[in-house]
Design a protein around this motif. Structure first.
Motif, PDB file in Angstrom:
ATOM      1  N   GLN A 169       7.001 -29.813 -36.089  1.00  0.00           N
ATOM      2  CA  GLN A 169       6.317 -28.909 -35.162  1.00  0.00           C
ATOM      3  C   GLN A 169       6.283 -27.469 -35.681  1.00  0.00           C
ATOM      4  OE1 GLN A 169       8.063 -28.949 -31.259  1.00  0.00           O
ATOM      5  NE2 GLN A 169       7.266 -30.958 -30.720  1.00  0.00           N
ATOM      6  N   GLN A 374       4.897 -17.196 -19.906  1.00  0.00           N
ATOM      7  CA  GLN A 374       3.574 -16.571 -19.951  1.00  0.00           C
ATOM      8  C   GLN A 374       3.519 -15.325 -19.068  1.00  0.00           C
ATOM      9  OE1 GLN A 374      -0.073 -17.959 -17.880  1.00  0.00           O
ATOM     10  NE2 GLN A 374      -0.714 -18.601 -19.915  1.00  0.00           N
ATOM     11  N   ALA A 377       5.457 -12.578 -20.791  1.00  0.00           N
ATOM     12  CA  ALA A 377       4.747 -12.060 -21.975  1.00  0.00           C
ATOM     13  C   ALA A 377       3.667 -11.082 -21.554  1.00  0.00           C
ATOM     14  CB  ALA A 377       4.138 -13.213 -22.769  1.00  0.00           C
ATOM     15  N   ARG A 378       2.935 -11.438 -20.514  1.00  0.00           N
ATOM     16  CA  ARG A 378       1.788 -10.610 -20.133  1.00  0.00           C
ATOM     17  C   ARG A 378       2.193  -9.261 -19.541  1.00  0.00           C
ATOM     18  NH1 ARG A 378      -2.939 -14.888 -18.050  1.00  0.00           N
ATOM     19  NH2 ARG A 378      -2.905 -16.100 -19.983  1.00  0.00           N
ATOM     20  N   LEU A 383       6.651 -11.911 -26.392  1.00  0.00           N
ATOM     21  CA  LEU A 383       6.394 -13.345 -26.298  1.00  0.00           C
ATOM     22  C   LEU A 383       7.735 -14.054 -26.471  1.00  0.00           C
ATOM     23  CD1 LEU A 383       3.756 -15.315 -26.380  1.00  0.00           C
ATOM     24  CD2 LEU A 383       4.556 -15.731 -28.701  1.00  0.00           C
ATOM     25  N   TYR A 420       7.444 -16.779 -31.673  1.00  0.00           N
ATOM     26  CA  TYR A 420       6.347 -16.773 -32.652  1.00  0.00           C
ATOM     27  C   TYR A 420       6.209 -18.094 -33.398  1.00  0.00           C
ATOM     28  CZ  TYR A 420       7.090 -11.752 -31.961  1.00  0.00           C
ATOM     29  OH  TYR A 420       7.266 -10.513 -31.417  1.00  0.00           O
ATOM     30  N   PHE A 421       7.296 -18.838 -33.512  1.00  0.00           N
ATOM     31  CA  PHE A 421       7.237 -20.112 -34.229  1.00  0.00           C
ATOM     32  C   PHE A 421       7.176 -21.297 -33.267  1.00  0.00           C
ATOM     33  CE2 PHE A 421       8.840 -17.065 -37.248  1.00  0.00           C
ATOM     34  CZ  PHE A 421       8.094 -17.366 -38.379  1.00  0.00           C
ATOM     35  N   MET A 423       4.437 -21.803 -31.227  1.00  0.00           N
ATOM     36  CA  MET A 423       3.084 -21.762 -30.682  1.00  0.00           C
ATOM     37  C   MET A 423       2.503 -23.145 -30.442  1.00  0.00           C
ATOM     38  SD  MET A 423       3.065 -18.672 -30.076  1.00  0.00           S
ATOM     39  CE  MET A 423       1.566 -18.822 -29.095  1.00  0.00           C
ATOM     40  N   THR A 424       3.050 -24.174 -31.095  1.00  0.00           N
ATOM     41  CA  THR A 424       2.602 -25.531 -30.796  1.00  0.00           C
ATOM     42  C   THR A 424       2.927 -25.865 -29.345  1.00  0.00           C
ATOM     43  OG1 THR A 424       3.056 -26.134 -33.091  1.00  0.00           O
ATOM     44  CG2 THR A 424       2.757 -27.938 -31.536  1.00  0.00           C
ATOM     45  N   TYR A 426       3.468 -23.580 -26.937  1.00  0.00           N
ATOM     46  CA  TYR A 426       2.615 -22.715 -26.105  1.00  0.00           C
ATOM     47  C   TYR A 426       1.203 -23.289 -26.015  1.00  0.00           C
ATOM     48  CZ  TYR A 426       5.676 -18.704 -25.158  1.00  0.00           C
ATOM     49  OH  TYR A 426       6.651 -17.880 -24.676  1.00  0.00           O
ATOM     50  N   GLN A 427       0.717 -23.839 -27.142  1.00  0.00           N
ATOM     51  CA  GLN A 427      -0.622 -24.431 -27.125  1.00  0.00           C
ATOM     52  C   GLN A 427      -0.677 -25.581 -26.119  1.00  0.00           C
ATOM     53  OE1 GLN A 427      -2.186 -25.659 -30.925  1.00  0.00           O
ATOM     54  NE2 GLN A 427      -4.150 -26.256 -30.057  1.00  0.00           N
ATOM     55  N   ASN A 430      -0.875 -23.976 -22.839  1.00  0.00           N
ATOM     56  CA  ASN A 430      -2.203 -23.375 -22.645  1.00  0.00           C
ATOM     57  C   ASN A 430      -3.262 -24.448 -22.376  1.00  0.00           C
ATOM     58  OD1 ASN A 430      -1.206 -20.789 -23.117  1.00  0.00           O
ATOM     59  ND2 ASN A 430      -1.743 -20.786 -25.282  1.00  0.00           N
ATOM     60  N   ASP A 431      -3.116 -25.598 -23.050  1.00  0.00           N
ATOM     61  CA  ASP A 431      -4.098 -26.680 -22.905  1.00  0.00           C
ATOM     62  C   ASP A 431      -3.839 -27.543 -21.676  1.00  0.00           C
ATOM     63  OD1 ASP A 431      -5.337 -25.865 -25.225  1.00  0.00           O
ATOM     64  OD2 ASP A 431      -4.399 -27.389 -26.492  1.00  0.00           O
TER      65      ASP A 431
END
Lengths: 457, 457
Positions: A169, A374, A377-378, A383, A420-421, A423-424, A426-427, A430-431
């Protein structure tokens, strides 16, 4: 009270010069490591083939309250410490809460987490002892990166066994470690006996921290001039990580702030044990009271659903046994669990404190953790690592309770690192494809079945 | 002189309250933007459909030396600023140099670079004007991430056109931007007229900043309530980025340190222009002298091999024209060039200063840049962005010259960001497969052929 800045930094002169050993103030000491063959407490001689000498001394010493930090380590700390204690003004505003929220941010270094605090200490003592190198395991990759950095700085060889699902990952983590000169192998691997055995029994396994520990220990004890180092769980690690809490407390003291509530994520306990150390010390000595909450993932709930028992620290059952809250060394968390904190057990020190009622524990679901990540972060800009986001989740929930009750509680939580590492993961969030996995009682029972059968001590 | 700490932080009260406008102190002002139709200087009215009003004012004002930083922006800055000014003790020791090396580290925020300094300013003025959102391009992804963060904080919509080769090399950057709520499209794309045209003319192109700018501008001017924002090149960006130099100078002044040499990487000029601003101001006013070096990649050498001429800022030739050192808007750097700084031109302000002899420029090869990056990472702990590593390369080279001559020069360089999202490039370097590309004179001539034919002004 003085106007509190967004970030409180200590000066170099204000940085701690000694680590604090929480065990010195515990009435009920954590139970000793046991030799699985004799069921007797491990001696320094027995530990010497695995750990270097000074670290064995630190591991076994539950009396000395302070250990001086060697100058080389203090100099290294100055490259990325003190870490800021941040007042979360923006989060408070977004939550419309009267709570005052602070977080100790350990992510401002290339390892992306607090792990570097102990990595440099362990590498330093290995170097002092004249060793060639060290071996270790890494899960999310933060510890492996930290150790690679420390070894590069001191000129030590570094062999890392990386849990296979993280290795796949997080391909870029591997490159960071390589950039710092480390040798990285996905675990379980064919390079060790225990790795070959696990692969034969569980073909297609995505690995676990427990497996990777077994492999790293095997390589250390079978190679000339190498020792094993571990990024969490051990007493020595909590000792080094006390720098987090000592700095946080010094920063709060500068402004006369006393937290009501201290929150940290808990995998093996390195961050939580470090963050709470000086506060827990006051609590143990009866000088102050704090509510302390350990947050763990619902998919790997050692404190909230585990057993307080002697267990192996690794899946291969080649390490000494520790008395701790554990799901059994045979427990392997669901592969879809992305948020680190995948270890089956919990630091003996924290387990004992939890058992004795000095702290609470709670578990949170993965999707709720990423929702908090999330949101954080915003508004706060950082992050966060999935691990850290467990603590964010509970800090937000507690701050929202304050909005209901109107209480102006002061909340301190540990923001252990950056994502930062990750993001898989997080993706997936997000999805909308991220799933939760909460082990069934049957799944837990399978893990418990791996617990060693030991006569009551 | 007082003992210099590893890191110098300003207090919140010491942070700059106004940006410094370098142009106010320039005798030869940068040439005005030209309307490509009339060849007359662009007016505020003509710029208004592209940029929001206050930013137009800042863009055109070459007289006012200071612009007050609005409180909302100052509050946002407090989340990740002041950035540390670091004394590179470990690098000095590794190089065995009598030089004293300082770097201003802008990477301690989620965008991973200095870009956030201008992103929040540009988003703030768009919000103040009551706009719905902004469009932009991004190369390495730092600017797009920065803008996403700023827009999330202020509640603005954010559309990002990302240079296709970066989009593919850096999938995780996209997820960071999505986590902050941005819409990200690889450029050139089929979503714009100019994108479709570029794709038809150059099928299979990996894109360039110039293409992406064309697309973002087209969307901004054709959408209700949107404006375009740009992360570099413009005067307004250099103005906002002056925060870097102002903080660096304030930190140095606290310890009575005066740099002999100031080094920054240069793509469009945002970092370099910001870092040098107050120092160059003193130089322009004759109050002090500094040697200032712009470092650019050998594969995209606008200052060292470009022409000082009016050119379009984008590949599609739809923007105003700027007088600058340029390789021609038709120049597209080699796809194997990983280190950012891919822009064909250079800030008009910096171009004029270079033309007038106030600063030097040099170019460096990609593999030499990554060698410096790796050396720096191992001793200073920070994994630098490839862009920043251009400055590291020259700082190291200058420090090594000091070792030869025995001179105790004080070197200040800009460490613009971290390389966490550049691990594909690091992997190529680790694997020994990284290549250099230095454009031939013929390749440059092709770029120059795209320069507009303008009568001397």
């Amino acid at each position: 009270m003085a106007n509190i800045p967004y970030k409180i930094y200590l000066n170099e002169e204000e940085m701690p010069k000694a680590w604090y050993n929480l065990r010195a103030d515990m009435k009920n000491k954590p139970a000793p490591l046991l030799n699985p063959g004799t069921l007797k407490p491990m001696t320094a001689e027995e530990l010497a083939p695995v750990f270097c000498e000074e670290l064995v001394r630190q591991e076994l010493d539950d009396q000395t309250p302070y250990f001086e930090i060697p100058q080389t380590i203090r100099d290294f700390y100055k490259m990325y410490r003190p870490s800021p204690l941040v007042r979360a003004y923006c989060l408070e505003k977004a939550l419309d809460t009267p709570a005052k929220i602070y977080y100790k941010f350990e992510g401002n270094n290339t390892s992306g987490s607090h792990k570097l605090n102990s990595a440099i200490a362990q590498a330093y003592y290995a170097k002092e002892q004249g060793l060639k190198g060290v071996t270790t395991e890494t899960g999310a990759g933060q510890w492996g990166t930290a150790l690679s950095m420390a070894c590069a700085y001191l000129g030590l060889d570094c062999k890392v066994y990386m849990v296979k699902c993280s290795y796949e990952q997080k391909p870029f983590r591997r490159e960071v470690m390589r950039t710092y000169g480390a040798n990285v192998t996905p675990s379980p691997s064919n390079t060790t006996e225990v790795g070959r055995k696990i692969l034969a029994e569980h073909p297609g396994t995505t690995g676990s921290l427990g497996c990777a520990i077994s492999e790293a220990v095997e390589v250390a004890v079978s190679s000339e001039g190498y020792r094993y180092v571990l990024g969490s769980v051990l007493n020595q690690v909590l000792l080094h990580q006390s720098i987090i809490g000592l700095e946080a407390k010094a920063a709060l003291d500068k402004y006369g702030i006393k937290p009501d509530l201290i929150i940290g994520c808990a995998g093996g306990g390195s961050n939580l044990g470090g963050l709470i150390a000086p506060f827990m010390g006051e609590k143990l000595r009866g000088e102050a009271d704090y509510r302390i909450i350990a947050v763990e993932p619902a998919s790997c709930p050692s404190l909230t659903r585990g057993k307080f028992a002697y267990d192996f620290c690794d899946t291969g059952m080649i390490t000494p046994m520790a008395k701790m809250y554990t799901l059994g060394s045979g427990f392997i968390p669901a592969a879809n669990h992305a948020g680190g904190l995948r270890y089956h057990g919990m630091s003996s020190t924290l387990s004992q404190l939890y058992h004795d009622g000095y702290m609470e524990a709670t578990s949170v679901k993965q999707t709720d953790v990423f929702a908090a990540a999330q949101q954080f972060a915003r508004v706060e800009g950082i992050l966060p690592a999935p691990e850290s986001s467990h603590a964010i989740r509970v800090a937000i929930d507690e701050a929202l309770k304050c909005r209901e009750t109107g209480e102006e509680k002061t909340i301190l939580f540990g923001l252990t690192g950056t994502g930062y590492f990750d993001m898989t993961a997080y993706q997936a969030y997000n999805d909308g494809t991220m799933e939760n996995h909460i082990p069934t009682d049957e799944e837990l029972a399978q893990g418990f079945a791996s617990l060693p059968n030991i006569p009551a001590l």
